[in-house]
Scaffold this active site. Structure first.
Site, short mmCIF file in Angstrom:
data_model
loop_
_atom_site.label_atom_id
_atom_site.label_comp_id
_atom_site.label_asym_id
_atom_site.label_seq_id
_atom_site.Cartn_x
_atom_site.Cartn_y
_atom_site.Cartn_z
N SER A 267 0.78 -1.14 -0.12
CA SER A 267 -0.07 0.03 0.10
C SER A 267 0.79 1.17 -0.03
O SER A 267 0.26 2.34 -0.18
CB SER A 267 -0.92 0.12 1.22
OG SER A 267 -0.16 0.17 2.57
N LYS A 312 -5.31 4.69 8.64
CA LYS A 312 -4.43 5.58 7.94
C LYS A 312 -4.79 7.00 7.93
O LYS A 312 -3.76 7.83 8.07
CB LYS A 312 -4.11 5.03 6.51
CG LYS A 312 -3.49 3.71 6.41
CD LYS A 312 -3.11 3.10 5.25
CE LYS A 312 -2.59 1.67 5.35
NZ LYS A 312 -2.42 1.08 3.94
#
Length: 378
Positions: A267, A312
């Site tokens: 990611s 996140k």
């Protein structure tokens, strides 16, 4: 006849007195109180015992963040040699998610309850994070290979964006025991085409597998000889899995090294690519702005969705970021969960990400930039 010793004679007045006095005056209330306290203590003990019983869940929490323009304990996160580079400023921060709990060390129900009360945490089933047929060691190895692929694809995407030539290759880095590919594909097989599509990188392979129902055709090179084989993928949810670890192999015109120890998964790809582009181009891409973001990336610059987007975003705010780049594929999870003080832009490609960063850096009108669900402030 005399009364037995020690027993008083029963007289009429004694009978009246006995009937006038309440029988067993204190025994029943005391017994009820005792039963109530015993029941309460038993329930408390049972709840306490249950609280420490292993749960079938794990918890995702915001993990460490890293500035791709900065350094880690291993040195500069991105090092480029053999070509001119330029000073940078601001931050392009990649984000991680930490996972609490695993099959070997499960969380208790107390841990799960605490996570439920924290908006930055997510509770997910153990089987979703650790499939029963995959060991923790195999899962970690898969994450390591995904990180390597992510770094290689990010370098390729950044260099292609800047006009440098990049030769590509994809090989089988490993085959999962018991998977559909076992006995069909082998480690170090060079993958040329998948379902007729050129295998440019790991991303393209996965796209080709997902696009066709039924058996997947692999055109490979094994020990220098061409070979075509078929694998029938295992379908899990919306994924079609053949059971291999494909690895990117690129030839770059100069050296680009990414150092990020003890972090796995794909990611961070987009943020790696942005950091490389910033170092290869004159002027600071961010103009001093603090950015954070996430997203997988293909060698051709396509940005894909990731897991843990909510964690996140919270990690970005905790690290001081004010602007955030999110994959458009994750917009459904972004809407309604953006922490205060964070502006989120949706991106589908590396070009989209660069356009957003440059627009904010130049104080340009950002109302036309793609966002998740609503227009950002200008």
């Amino acid at each position: 006849m005399s009364e037995p010793a020690g027993i008083a004679p029963l007289t009429p007045s004694a009978v009246r007195e006995q009937h006038a006095r309440p029988r067993f005056p204190d025994i029943r209330p005391r017994r009820l109180r005792r039963i109530g306290w015993v029941g309460l203590a038993a329930a408390g003990a049972a709840s306490l015992a249950l609280a420490f019983v292993p749960s079938p869940y794990v918890v995702e929490v915001p993990g460490p963040t890293f500035d791709t323009l900065g350094e880690t304990d291993a040195g500069p996160l991105i090092s480029i040699e053999g070509v001119e580079t330029y000073p940078t400023e601001g931050e392009l921060r990649l984000l991680t998610v930490s996972l609490f709990g695993n099959p070997e060390r499960p969380l208790t129900w107390v841990d799960v309850a605490e996570a439920y009360l924290d908006p930055s945490d997510s509770i997910i089933p153990m089987d979703a994070a650790f499939p029963p047929d995959v060991s923790v060691q195999d899962s970690n190895e898969a994450g390591r290979i995904e990180m390597q692929n992510s770094q290689a694809a990010a370098i390729a995407a950044a260099l292609l964006h800047e006009g440098y030539p990049v030769d590509s290759d994809v090989r089988v880095a490993g085959v999962i025991d018991g998977s559909p590919a076992e006995g069909v594909l082998r480690e170090d097989d060079r993958i040329l085409r998948v379902n007729g599509d050129t295998a440019y990188d790991v991303w393209s392979i996965r796209e080709s597998i997902a696009a066709v129902d039924g058996a997947t055709s692999f055109e490979i090179e094994r020990d220098g000889e061409p070979l075509t084989v078929e694998v029938t993928p295992l379908v899990e949810g919306d994924q079609r899995l053949v059971g291999i670890y494909p690895a990117n192999e690129f030839e770059f015109p100069f050296e680009v090294d990414i150092q990020l120890p003890n972090v796995g998964g794909p990611s961070a790809g987009m943020m790696f690519a942005l950091g490389i582009v910033d170092e290869l181009t004159p002027g600071a891409l961010t103009a001093g702005t603090q950015w954070a973001g996430t997203g997988t990336i293909s060698a051709l610059g396509d940005v894909g969705g990731i897991g843990g987007i909510v964690q996140k975003m919270h990690g970005a705010v905790d690290a001081g970021a004010t602007h955030f780049l999110a994959p458009a594929d994750n917009c459904g999870e972004v809407v309604g969960h953006v922490p205060e003080g964070l502006t989120v832009y949706a991106v589908e490609t590396l070009d989209d990400a660069i356009a957003a960063v440059e627009a904010v850096a130049m104080n340009a009108d950002t109302s036309g930039l793609p966002v998740c669900g609503a227009a950002p402030a200008s």
